[in-house]
Motif scaffolding. Structure first.
Motif: not given
Ligand code: FAD
Length: 407
Positions: A67, A318, A321-322, A359, A400-401
């Motif tokens: 993302w 996520q 991404c996290s 998240l 979320n982003i």
């Protein structure tokens, strides 16, 4: 001892009158978290050693959706061009009725891209991994080195390997994934992961517009299940099937087509095409688990990062991404505290635990609705999808982003 910083975001160098002493970080795990951290710390001039238990780059799983927050981290690490080359173009999203094949809603991704300032990119895992490894220096990664113990004598942190050797640094970063040994060291006890109630089958197939448009993330939903395709580079779809079932059901690798054909026999034509096209030999099967968020990520000179610190269900895409956000936050923490490992690790922990835990819980909530934990809520969600113009879904994804180190 004094510290000098190089130009811009700087090179952390401890200057000890005559001798130049660099901070040394030992990273356990060459997954996307460990490699992002390795690049991030190396950019500061920190000496980095990466140890990985497997002997080659062979990640489990076919692809991930990176993302916009993850893409921003990769861009920050200097990988903007490479990431865009590997990423699939997702111009729109749609939800499709599992049984009738009728489109429940379809909407453009442009409002999301405009709001957060970055397009998301689904990317094949092996390619993402290789990009990160090459950016760090593939030949500098120590493959085939399984860490079996971690300790810290106050001045140095040490990892011991299964082959009887060891290495020490000013810090150890445990990016050793969902079953992390480092986490056990940091917390002082093992933790049980929680089975989320479903199994995910995933793989890559050639794009076929009978399944979904080539630049769309298409998701078939019904019966508390989900079948999805999204584009990655090279005219391929990343696909996945979510199947709620008890934990520990035996499965013979290579039999995904028969299994999915039986489970999804009454689903729409697009799903049947996908089942016909997938390669059972390369289709992965993963029991989905997560971990309750915890807020101790650091013990002395040892810290956890990525899934080791925040193992999540993939329901909001996520986890990786996290992990990339962790890497950037770690870089910022060392940039702000270049000569103080303990202050840097404390700043890293303070910057990350709440955001990452949030998240995990958002994903768990989404997981429960998608997979029929309360069938009434799942039915209500299907109803909402029939009236959705994209606004609510995009608001959720934007939620979320935003909130990471690069916002
Ligand atoms: P890993 O990728 O697990 O890497 C850990 C590494 O450490 C491995 O290479 C392992 O071999 C090594 N290691 C472990 N123990 C040792 C040891 N003792 N010694 C040496 N090395 C060791 N995330 C997203 O952002 N978007 C998505 O769309 C998405 N989809 C997903 C779909 C599925 C089905 C799943 C299961 C996950 C998904 N994720 C997604 C989550 C994402 O895959 C993880 O969050 C990410 O891989 C975590 O990276 P990591 O580097 O922390 O851990």
């Amino acid at each position: 001892m004094t510290t000098t910083l190089g130009p811009g975001r700087g090179v952390a160098v401890l200057v000890d009158e005559e001798a130049v002493v660099r901070v040394k970080a030992v990273i356990v795990g060459a997954g996307m978290g460990g490699m992002s951290a390795a690049i991030a710390l190396k950019q500061l001039g920190i000496e980095v050693e990466v140890y990985e238990q497997v002997t080659e780059n062979k990640p489990v799983g076919a692809a991930i959706s990176v993302w916009s927050n993850g893409v921003k981290c990769l861009n920050h690490l200097g990988l903007e061009k490479e990431t865009a080359e590997l990423g699939g173009i997702v111009d729109s999203m749609s939800y499709v009725d599992a049984f009738t094949g009728e489109t429940m809603c379809r909407f453009s991704m442009q409002p999301l891209i405009d709001e957060v300032g970055q397009r998301p990119y689904p990317i094949a895992r092996a390619e993402l991994q290789l990009m990160l490894m090459n950016a760090y220096g593939f030949d500098d990664i120590h493959f085939g080195k399984k860490v079996v113990a971690v300790h810290d004598d106050g001045d140095r942190a040490t990892v011991e390997f299964a082959d009887g050797t060891s290495d020490s640094g000013d810090l150890v970063i445990g990016a050793d994934g969902a079953r992390s040994l480092t986490r056990e060291y940091v917390l002082g006890h093992p933790v049980e992961r929680r089975y989320a109630g479903y199994v995910n089958f995933n793989g890559l197939v050639e794009v076929d517009e009978r399944i979904g448009p080539a630049t769309e993330w298409t998701t078939y939903v019904g019966d508390s299940r989900r079948v999805s395709v999204m584009p990655v580079a090279g005219n391929r779809f990343y696909f996945f099937f979510d199947v709620p079932m008890p934990e520990g059901v035996p499965f013979e690798r290579g039999t995904a087509r028969e299994f999915l054909a039986a489970e999804f026999a009454d689903w729409a034509a697009g799903v049947q095409t996908l089942i016909d096209k997938l390669d059972p030999a390369t289709t992965n099967r993963v029991e989905i688990c997560d971990l309750d968020p915890f807020h101790t990520w650091v013990k002395g000179r040892v810290a956890v990062l990525g899934d080791a610190a925040h193992n999540t269900t993939p329901d909001i895409g996520q986890g990786g991404c996290s992990a990339m956000e962790d890497a950037v936050a770690l870089q910022f923490a060392f940039e702000d505290n270049p000569d103080d490992v303990s202050a840097a690790l404390a700043a890293y922990q303070a910057a990350r635990t709440e955001r990452a835990g949030d998240l995990v819980l958002r994903a768990r909530k989404r997981c429960d609705v998608t997979h029929g934990k309360d069938p009434e809520k799942t039915a209500a969600w299907y109803d909402e999808l029939r009236h959705e113009d994209g606004t609510t879904i995009i608001r959720g994804i934007v939620g979320n982003i935003i909130g990471g180190p690069l916002t």
